[in-house]
Design a protein around this motif. Structure first.
Motif: not given
Length: 390
Positions: A138, A142, A145-146, A174, A177-178, A181, A254
Motif C-alpha cells: 500500500w 500511494s 500515485a502521488v 482518496g 486508500v488513506v 494505508l 488518487l
C-alpha cells in the motif's frame, strides 16, 4: 543433508554402533545421540552459511525485478498508446515508475547485506513478514500515485488544469486508500510489538530461520498454511490491484477505493491481528512417568532410569531440525540433562512436541525433585515434582 539422513537411518536400524557399547542401552543411545548431534550441527552451519550468501545475492535479483516491472509498464503503455494515443498521464506514469525504481535501487544497494528491496519486510526471525509486506504494497502504491500527480502538475499547461489536479488530492477522493494505508501500517507496527512482548513474556516461541522464503507470507513458522495470513494477503492483493486499475484509468487523482472494498480490508486486517494474538502458547509439562521397556518390572523412579516427560509445545514451530532438537535441555533438580536424539527411520521418536525421554543421572539426589524442560527457543516450562528413590 542427504548424508545426515542416511547416517540417521543407519543408526536407527542399529548399524555402525560400536560393539563395546552393545551391552548398555543407555551408553549406546548416548553415543548415537552425540554422533547425530555433531553431524546435525555441521549441517546447520552449512545451511546458515548458504542462507547468508543467498540473502547477500538477493539484492541484485530484487533490482532486476523492479526494473523488469518498469519494462512491463513501458510495454503496456506503448500498446495502449497505439489505440488511444499518448497522453500526459502515460508520461507521468513512466516518469513516476523510473523515479520509484531508481529510489528502490539505491535502497537495495544500501541494504544489500539484508536482502536489498526486501530488507524492510524481513522480520527479526529472518522470515518474510506478512504484515510488513502488505503495508509495503500500500505504501508503494500511494507513493506512486502521488508521484504521478506531481509529474502531471509539473507539466500542466494552465492554472485551470493545475487546479483540477490539486483537486484530485482531496481527502474525499482518496479517503478509502488513506484509511487502508493507515490501517495496514498500524497493523504492521502492532504485530511487531505484539510478537516482541509475547516472546519476552515467554508466551510465544520464535526460532530464527536460515533464510526468508516467499512461502513465509502464507504459512506459519513451521511451514504450515495459516488461514489468517492467507486471507490477509489475498484480500489485500485484490484491493491493491483494484486501486492500481483505478489509478491507471484516472491518473489525475488518487485511486478512489470504494468503502465496501476498504471495509473488506479492515475486516481482513482485524482477522489477521486476532490470529496473531491467538497463536503460540507456553510449553507445559503435564506428567512425568518412568519409561518402561517390555519385560521390566514395575518400580519407582531411581537414578539411572529413563523418564518420559509428557506435555505440549516442547518443539517450537520451525525447530524440527536435528540441531534444534539437540538444544533441548531437561532440568532435573539442579542437574541439566541434554535430551538425547533417539532416531527412527524417517525422523526422531524423541524429542517430540508432546513427549521426550531422558535418563535420570546419578548426580540427582534421591528425594523429591522438580523436572523442567527448556526448549530450543529458550522458553522454560512449568516445574513438575517427582520422587526419586535410592
Amino acid at each position: 543433508m542427504a548424508a545426515f539422513v542416511r547416517r540417521r537411518d543407519e543408526l536407527a536400524s542399529g548399524e555402525g554402533i560400536p560393539v563395546g557399547l552393545a551391552h548398555s542401552a543407555g551408553a549406546s543411545r548416548q553415543w548415537v545421540s552425540d554422533e547425530l548431534t555433531e553431524a546435525a550441527r555441521a549441517v546447520a552451519e552449512r545451511s546458515r552459511e548458504e542462507g547468508e550468501a543467498w540473502v547477500m545475492r538477493l539484492w541484485r535479483r530484487t533490482v532486476l525485478a523492479v526494473w523488469a516491472a518498469v519494462g512491463v509498464l513501458l510495454l503496456v503503455e506503448l500498446l495502449l498508446a497505439l489505440a488511444g494515443g499518448w497522453s500526459n498521464g502515460r508520461t507521468a506514469g513512466l516518469v513516476a515508475a523510473f523515479v520509484s525504481a531508481g529510489l528502490l535501487s539505491v535502497a537495495a544497494w544500501l541494504h544489500r547485506a539484508r536482502g536489498g528491496v526486501l530488507a524492510p519486510v524481513i522480520g527479526e526471525d529472518n522470515r518474510l513478514s506478512t504484515s510488513r509486506t502488505v503495508a509495503a504494497g500500500w505504501v508503494l502504491l500511494s507513493v506512486f500515485a502521488v508521484l504521478v500527480l506531481a509529474v502531471e502538475l509539473a507539466v500542466a499547461s494552465g492554472p485551470d488544469e493545475r487546479r483540477a489536479l490539486l483537486t484530485g488530492l482531496d481527502l474525499s477522493r482518496g479517503a478509502g486508500v488513506v484509511t487502508v494505508l493507515a490501517l495496514t501500517c498500524a497493523v504492521a507496527v502492532v504485530v511487531r510489538r505484539t510478537v516482541a512482548v509475547r516472546v519476552q513474556g515467554r508466551r510465544l516461541q520464535k526460532v530464527r530461520a536460515d533464510r526468508p522464503h516467499a512461502a513465509d507470507l502464507l504459512t506459519d513458522d513451521a511451514g504450515r498454511g495459516a488461514f489468517a495470513d492467507v486471507q490477509y494477503v489475498l484480500i489485500s492483493a485484490v484491493a491493491v490491484v483494484f486501486a492500481a486499475v483505478r489509478l491507471a484509468r484516472q491518473p489525475d487523482q488518487l485511486p478512489d477505493l470504494p468503502w465496501g472494498l476498504a471495509l473488506l480490508v479492515v475486516v481482513s486486517a482485524a482477522t489477521y491481528l486476532a490470529g496473531k494474538y491467538a497463536e503460540g502458547g507456553r510449553p507445559v509439562v503435564l506428567s512425568v512417568v518412568r519409561a518402561r521397556e517390555i519385560g521390566d518390572l514395575h518400580s519407582p523412579i531411581r537414578t539411572g532410569d529413563d523418564i518420559e516427560i509428557r506435555g505440549a509445545g516442547f518443539v517450537p514451530p520451525g525447530a524440527t531440525a536435528a540441531d534444534r532438537l539437540a538444544r533441548m535441555v531437561v532440568r532435573i533438580g539442579t542437574v541439566h540433562v541434554h535430551a538425547p536424539l533417539i532416531p527412527v527411520p524417517g525422523g526422531f521418536s524423541s524429542p517430540a512436541d508432546t513427549a521426550l525421554t531422558v535418563p535420570v543421572p546419578v548426580e540427582v539426589e534421591p528425594g523429591r525433585v522438580e523436572v523442567q524442560v527448556v526448549t530450543a527457543a529458550g522458553v522454560e516450562t512449568n516445574r513438575y515434582p517427582i520422587d526419586v528413590v535410592e
